[in-house]
Design a protein around this motif. Structure first.
Motif, PDB file in Angstrom:
ATOM      1  N   VAL A   1       0.831  -1.205   0.000  1.00  0.00           N
ATOM      2  CA  VAL A   1       0.000   0.000   0.000  1.00  0.00           C
ATOM      3  C   VAL A   1       0.865   1.253   0.000  1.00  0.00           C
ATOM      4  O   VAL A   1       0.527   2.265  -0.625  1.00  0.00           O
ATOM      5  CB  VAL A   1      -0.943  -0.005   1.224  1.00  0.00           C
ATOM      6  N   ASP A   2       2.000   1.176   0.680  1.00  0.00           N
ATOM      7  CA  ASP A   2       2.879   2.340   0.763  1.00  0.00           C
ATOM      8  C   ASP A   2       3.997   2.306  -0.280  1.00  0.00           C
ATOM      9  O   ASP A   2       5.022   2.985  -0.141  1.00  0.00           O
ATOM     10  CB  ASP A   2       3.490   2.458   2.158  1.00  0.00           C
ATOM     11  N   ALA A   3       3.809   1.535  -1.350  1.00  0.00           N
ATOM     12  CA  ALA A   3       4.801   1.495  -2.428  1.00  0.00           C
ATOM     13  C   ALA A   3       4.969   2.891  -3.022  1.00  0.00           C
ATOM     14  O   ALA A   3       4.023   3.676  -3.081  1.00  0.00           O
ATOM     15  CB  ALA A   3       4.357   0.512  -3.514  1.00  0.00           C
TER      16      ALA A   3
ATOM     17  N   THR B   1       6.513  18.301 -11.812  1.00  0.00           N
ATOM     18  CA  THR B   1       5.100  17.989 -11.614  1.00  0.00           C
ATOM     19  C   THR B   1       4.939  16.696 -10.828  1.00  0.00           C
ATOM     20  O   THR B   1       4.054  16.575  -9.975  1.00  0.00           O
ATOM     21  CB  THR B   1       4.373  17.889 -12.964  1.00  0.00           C
ATOM     22  N   ALA B   2       5.791  15.713 -11.124  1.00  0.00           N
ATOM     23  CA  ALA B   2       5.749  14.457 -10.369  1.00  0.00           C
ATOM     24  C   ALA B   2       5.998  14.720  -8.888  1.00  0.00           C
ATOM     25  O   ALA B   2       5.338  14.129  -8.014  1.00  0.00           O
ATOM     26  CB  ALA B   2       6.783  13.477 -10.919  1.00  0.00           C
ATOM     27  N   ILE B   3       6.915  15.613  -8.579  1.00  0.00           N
ATOM     28  CA  ILE B   3       7.180  15.971  -7.189  1.00  0.00           C
ATOM     29  C   ILE B   3       5.955  16.630  -6.567  1.00  0.00           C
ATOM     30  O   ILE B   3       5.564  16.316  -5.430  1.00  0.00           O
ATOM     31  CB  ILE B   3       8.402  16.913  -7.107  1.00  0.00           C
TER      32      ILE B   3
ATOM     33  N   THR C   1      -0.222  14.378  -2.397  1.00  0.00           N
ATOM     34  CA  THR C   1      -0.877  13.140  -1.946  1.00  0.00           C
ATOM     35  C   THR C   1      -0.133  12.478  -0.788  1.00  0.00           C
ATOM     36  O   THR C   1      -0.505  11.382  -0.369  1.00  0.00           O
ATOM     37  CB  THR C   1      -0.985  12.146  -3.117  1.00  0.00           C
ATOM     38  N   GLN C   2       0.926  13.130  -0.331  1.00  0.00           N
ATOM     39  CA  GLN C   2       1.738  12.625   0.786  1.00  0.00           C
ATOM     40  C   GLN C   2       2.260  11.215   0.514  1.00  0.00           C
ATOM     41  O   GLN C   2       2.237  10.342   1.375  1.00  0.00           O
ATOM     42  CB  GLN C   2       0.928  12.672   2.084  1.00  0.00           C
ATOM     43  N   GLN C   3       2.739  11.014  -0.706  1.00  0.00           N
ATOM     44  CA  GLN C   3       3.297   9.722  -1.075  1.00  0.00           C
ATOM     45  C   GLN C   3       4.774   9.868  -1.404  1.00  0.00           C
ATOM     46  O   GLN C   3       5.262  10.955  -1.714  1.00  0.00           O
ATOM     47  CB  GLN C   3       2.545   9.159  -2.283  1.00  0.00           C
TER      48      GLN C   3
ATOM     49  N   ALA D   1      -6.057  12.570  -9.085  1.00  0.00           N
ATOM     50  CA  ALA D   1      -7.306  11.798  -9.034  1.00  0.00           C
ATOM     51  C   ALA D   1      -7.093  10.361  -9.499  1.00  0.00           C
ATOM     52  O   ALA D   1      -7.691   9.417  -8.953  1.00  0.00           O
ATOM     53  CB  ALA D   1      -8.374  12.488  -9.882  1.00  0.00           C
ATOM     54  N   ALA D   2      -6.229  10.164 -10.503  1.00  0.00           N
ATOM     55  CA  ALA D   2      -5.990   8.816 -11.029  1.00  0.00           C
ATOM     56  C   ALA D   2      -5.358   7.908  -9.976  1.00  0.00           C
ATOM     57  O   ALA D   2      -5.586   6.692  -9.978  1.00  0.00           O
ATOM     58  CB  ALA D   2      -5.105   8.893 -12.265  1.00  0.00           C
ATOM     59  N   LEU D   3      -4.581   8.492  -9.071  1.00  0.00           N
ATOM     60  CA  LEU D   3      -3.946   7.686  -8.026  1.00  0.00           C
ATOM     61  C   LEU D   3      -4.970   6.992  -7.139  1.00  0.00           C
ATOM     62  O   LEU D   3      -4.705   5.927  -6.570  1.00  0.00           O
ATOM     63  CB  LEU D   3      -3.029   8.564  -7.166  1.00  0.00           C
ATOM     64  N   GLU D   4      -6.153   7.571  -7.034  1.00  0.00           N
ATOM     65  CA  GLU D   4      -7.201   6.985  -6.206  1.00  0.00           C
ATOM     66  C   GLU D   4      -7.785   5.714  -6.819  1.00  0.00           C
ATOM     67  O   GLU D   4      -8.494   4.969  -6.146  1.00  0.00           O
ATOM     68  CB  GLU D   4      -8.298   8.012  -5.971  1.00  0.00           C
TER      69      GLU D   4
END
Length: 346
Positions: free
Chosen positions: A172-174, A190-192, A198-200, A305-308
């Protein structure tokens, strides 16, 4: 069938580090041979491809000097003229000018483009007597942007899927991943921003461009965010490292700001089962199949949004679907099908 593959000299095959067309040349030479064909190559001095006859020309060094580039043209001309009756197919990944001596002859020719197409060269060649000449681009977007005429076909880039390891489930935390040369148009900043919003975690891999403005971009927009914990920079990676990091990533972020002809990193991620979340520019619309191999988005908010949607993503199906489209054997057959259907233009 006897096939000759031609490539600009400069980078040794097999490729040890970065290589674009050189990797494809190596891959398709092996694929054609496995399909029962005899394969010769006109490539950089010192190169080797198992089972193939290699004619070396030009020295190692990229980019080549102007003098070396001009010398390569005349060397290729002499080679092709002398052997114009020996081959059934000439597949050219190098400069279009290399084909000049064999244009009017019946040997079938494929001219493959993996970068921006120079329309002026195309128009010049098409004004000359020519037969059995097929052009290919690595995406329809690339071909359409060039506005060229002639016998054109889209044939996508490929990888050898058996060299990539499927990782069907990740934690989950990958981390998220950005993989590519660190230039502004690639969108690492932008990736950063997505990772922080999203705190990932984000793993950044790739070399920094030597250009002064791109070094300044890295120093001001990327480096200050690298903390080794949430934002990690691991530098350039070799093939084994790329396979490892892509496999354990939650998703590959590709927030490009330019019309990239074809980002091979997309299908490398898919081969590991890792979804690609990319901005809809260049070839992305053609390469990413929505919800199957990744997600196409228009802006940063769309990427967030796609990350969800990743919790329901089927990584095994991702690899299977991508392999059916982009494995080297599949694409090699597409090239040979073009050869079979090619017809004279005069």
């Amino acid at each position: 069938m006897k096939i000759l593959i031609v490539m600009d000299p400069g980078i040794l095959i097999p490729v040890q580090g970065y290589g674009g067309h050189e990797r494809l040349v190596d891959m398709f030479a092996q694929a054609y041979q496995q399909m029962g064909h005899e394969v010769d190559l006109l490539i950089t001095n010192g190169s080797t491809v198992p089972g193939c006859r290699v004619y070396g020309y030009g020295k190692v060094g990229f980019p080549p000097t102007k003098k070396d580039a001009q010398k390569a043209i005349f060397t290729a001309w002499r080679f092709l003229w002398k052997r114009r009756k020996q081959y059934d197919l000439i597949h050219n990944f190098g400069r279009l000018l290399y084909l000049l001596p064999v244009l009017p002859f019946k040997v079938k020719k494929i001219m493959t483009y993996g970068r921006e197409i120079t329309s002026g060269n195309i128009r010049m060649i098409q004004r000359l007597p020519h037969r059995q000449l097929v052009f290919t681009g690595c995406s329809t977007n690339l071909i359409e942007r060039a506005g060229v005429t002639g016998n054109w076909h889209t044939v996508y880039n490929a990888i050898q899927f058996n060299k990539y390891q499927l990782v069907p489930i990740v934690a989950v935390d990958a981390p998220l991943m950005f993989l590519g040369r660190i230039e502004k148009v690639k969108g690492c900043h932008t990736a950063i921003a997505v990772a922080k919003a999203t705190q990932q975690r984000l793993v950044i891999a790739g070399n920094v461009s030597p250009l002064a403005d791109e070094q300044a971009y890295f120093d001001t927009e990327i480096a200050p965010h690298i903390d080794g914990t949430q934002i990690q920079y691991i530098g350039a990676v070799n093939d084994a490292q790329k396979n490892e990091w892509l496999g354990k990533a939650k998703a590959l972020l590709m927030p490009i700001e330019w019309n990239e002809p074809f980002g091979i990193v997309m299908i490398e991620a898919m081969a590991c089962g890792t979804p690609v979340i990319a901005f809809e520019k260049g070839s992305v619309t053609e390469v990413v199949d929505e919800g199957i191999t990744g997600f196409k988005v228009a802006h940063t908010e769309g990427m967030i949004a796609a990350l969800e949607q990743l919790s329901e993503f089927d990584r095994t199906a991702c690899r299977q679907h991508a392999a059916a489209r982009f494995d080297a054997k599949v694409i090699a057959q597409q090239y040979l099908s073009l050869h079979a259907s090619a017809t004279p233009t005069n």
